[in-house]
Design a protein around this motif. Structure first.
Motif, mmCIF file in Angstrom:
data_model
loop_
_atom_site.group_PDB
_atom_site.id
_atom_site.type_symbol
_atom_site.label_atom_id
_atom_site.label_comp_id
_atom_site.label_asym_id
_atom_site.label_seq_id
_atom_site.Cartn_x
_atom_site.Cartn_y
_atom_site.Cartn_z
ATOM 1 N N SER A 41 55.418 22.285 6.159
ATOM 2 C CA SER A 41 56.137 23.413 6.759
ATOM 3 C C SER A 41 56.431 23.163 8.236
ATOM 4 O O SER A 41 57.435 23.655 8.775
ATOM 5 N N HIS B 85 63.865 22.062 6.851
ATOM 6 C CA HIS B 85 64.331 22.890 5.739
ATOM 7 C C HIS B 85 63.262 23.895 5.287
ATOM 8 O O HIS B 85 63.573 24.864 4.582
ATOM 9 N N GLN C 237 61.281 25.464 7.477
ATOM 10 C CA GLN C 237 60.966 26.366 8.599
ATOM 11 C C GLN C 237 61.770 27.656 8.447
ATOM 12 O O GLN C 237 62.634 28.005 9.243
ATOM 13 N N THR C 238 61.454 28.363 7.352
ATOM 14 C CA THR C 238 62.103 29.627 7.008
ATOM 15 C C THR C 238 61.018 30.695 6.880
ATOM 16 O O THR C 238 59.817 30.361 6.811
ATOM 17 N N THR D 147 60.086 32.415 4.322
ATOM 18 C CA THR D 147 59.298 32.234 3.099
ATOM 19 C C THR D 147 58.180 31.223 3.306
ATOM 20 O O THR D 147 57.018 31.468 2.933
ATOM 21 N N ASP E 214 59.465 39.700 1.277
ATOM 22 C CA ASP E 214 60.319 38.585 1.697
ATOM 23 C C ASP E 214 61.160 38.084 0.527
ATOM 24 O O ASP E 214 62.362 37.829 0.673
ATOM 25 N N ALA F 143 65.267 38.158 0.181
ATOM 26 C CA ALA F 143 66.018 36.929 -0.083
ATOM 27 C C ALA F 143 66.868 37.045 -1.341
ATOM 28 O O ALA F 143 67.980 36.506 -1.406
ATOM 29 N N THR G 6 68.725 36.711 6.890
ATOM 30 C CA THR G 6 68.310 36.150 8.190
ATOM 31 C C THR G 6 68.214 37.232 9.270
ATOM 32 O O THR G 6 67.464 37.076 10.232
#
Length: 313
Positions: free
Chosen positions: A49, A54, A56-57, A59, A121, A125, A133
């Motif tokens: 993470s 990719h 680093q969201t 979720t 979350d 999404a 976002t």
């Protein structure tokens, strides 16, 4: 006999599985393997993470929080259990027992709330992808994660103080492998109905609010999935949400057994094995549940491994 509260004791004896010496030797090997797998799996998710842009969201921010929490959760009890299984000294000091109960309950309460936040979350999404976002802004994510940790440890403080205010009359042999509320209350020489009622009431709140949020979130997710015409899209949503629901079922199922049943129905032997399950098995399988069918994580793992094996120019 004079009543003595917990503070007058210098320590406790954790009986654990000492009445089953053959089982102790088996558990030592099995739990050591499980603990190492827990460290490996959860550390891998945290590292990925941090390294893969990719992931680093929001979720994966919450997932890495959960992995860190599981690392601490397991480490609060298992290393000491391994030491006790290896030798004859089953003692634990009063201070360490208090600290263990406080940390263990704090992490457990935090996970209850964090699982509810993760369900929200997933709802955002799936049901509001165009506004995702904006809704799951980094500041809001940090605030929700911080609130989960804060509420978890406030709840733990209340339980810990009330548990160790109960007079123990010098009794110090805990029929368990770590300091947990139900076996500690059994040491009391006074009526603990008030403590048990308080434990039940607060546990219901800590459990029911996240469960209500999870139920609402997945009710909306199911409705959204039925509107998705793409089979691939349905599978992607089901894969992510199915993993979370599996973790929720494992965690809440065992927690409800321990904390939300009448004390007269509580079996100490069953309680030990259920506690083993949610202190070591659940944190171990969580990373595998989230990664085995998750192409984002497996892809990040391959990239990190390839990058590590590729020599720099």
């Amino acid at each position: 006999m004079d009543q003595k509260n917990g503070s007058s004791l210098t320590g406790f004896i954790l009986l654990g599985f000492s009445d089953r010496p053959q089982l102790e030797r088996v558990l030592l090997v099995v739990l050591l393997i499980f603990y190492l797998l827990t460290l490996l799996g959860n550390t891998t998710i945290i590292v990925l993470s941090l390294l893969d842009p990719h992931l680093q969201t929001p979720t994966y921010f919450f997932l890495s929080n959960l992995s860190f929490l599981d690392l601490c959760y397991t480490t609060s009890t298992v290393p000491q259990l391994l030491v006790h299984l290896r030798g004859t000294d089953k003692s634990i000091s009063f201070t360490v027992c208090v600290a263990q109960l406080f940390v263990y309950l704090g992490l457990g309460g935090t996970e209850c709330i964090l699982l509810g936040v993760m369900a929200f979350d997933h709802y955002a999404a799936t049901c509001m992808p165009l506004h995702y976002t904006v809704i799951m802004h980094p500041h809001l994510c940090a605030l929700m994660a911080s609130a989960s940790w804060f509420i978890g440890f406030v709840n733990s403080s209340l339980h810990t103080v009330l548990t160790f205010l109960v007079p123990l009359c010098g009794r110090n042999k805990i029929d368990h492998f770590f300091c947990e509320i139900p076996p500690l209350l059994k040491l009391s020489c006074v009526d603990t109905t008030v403590n048990e009622s308080e434990l039940f009431s607060v546990s219901v709140i800590i459990v029911l609010i996240p469960v209500a949020l999870i139920t609402f979130s997945y009710g909306q997710i199911v409705r959204a999935m039925l509107r998705i015409k793409s089979v691939l899209g349905q599978r992607k949503v089901f894969g992510t949400c199915g993993s979370h629901l599996t973790v929720v079922s494992l965690f809440y199922g065992t927690g409800i057994y321990i904390y939300l049943q009448p004390s007269n129905n509580y079996s100490q032997d069953q309680g030990k094995f259920i506690s083993l399950f949610y202190t070591i098995v659940t944190p171990m399988v969580n990373p595998f549940i989230y990664t085995l069918r998750n192409k984002d994580v497996t892809g990040a793992m391959r990239k990190v491994c390839v990058g590590a094996m590729t020599p720099d120019d």
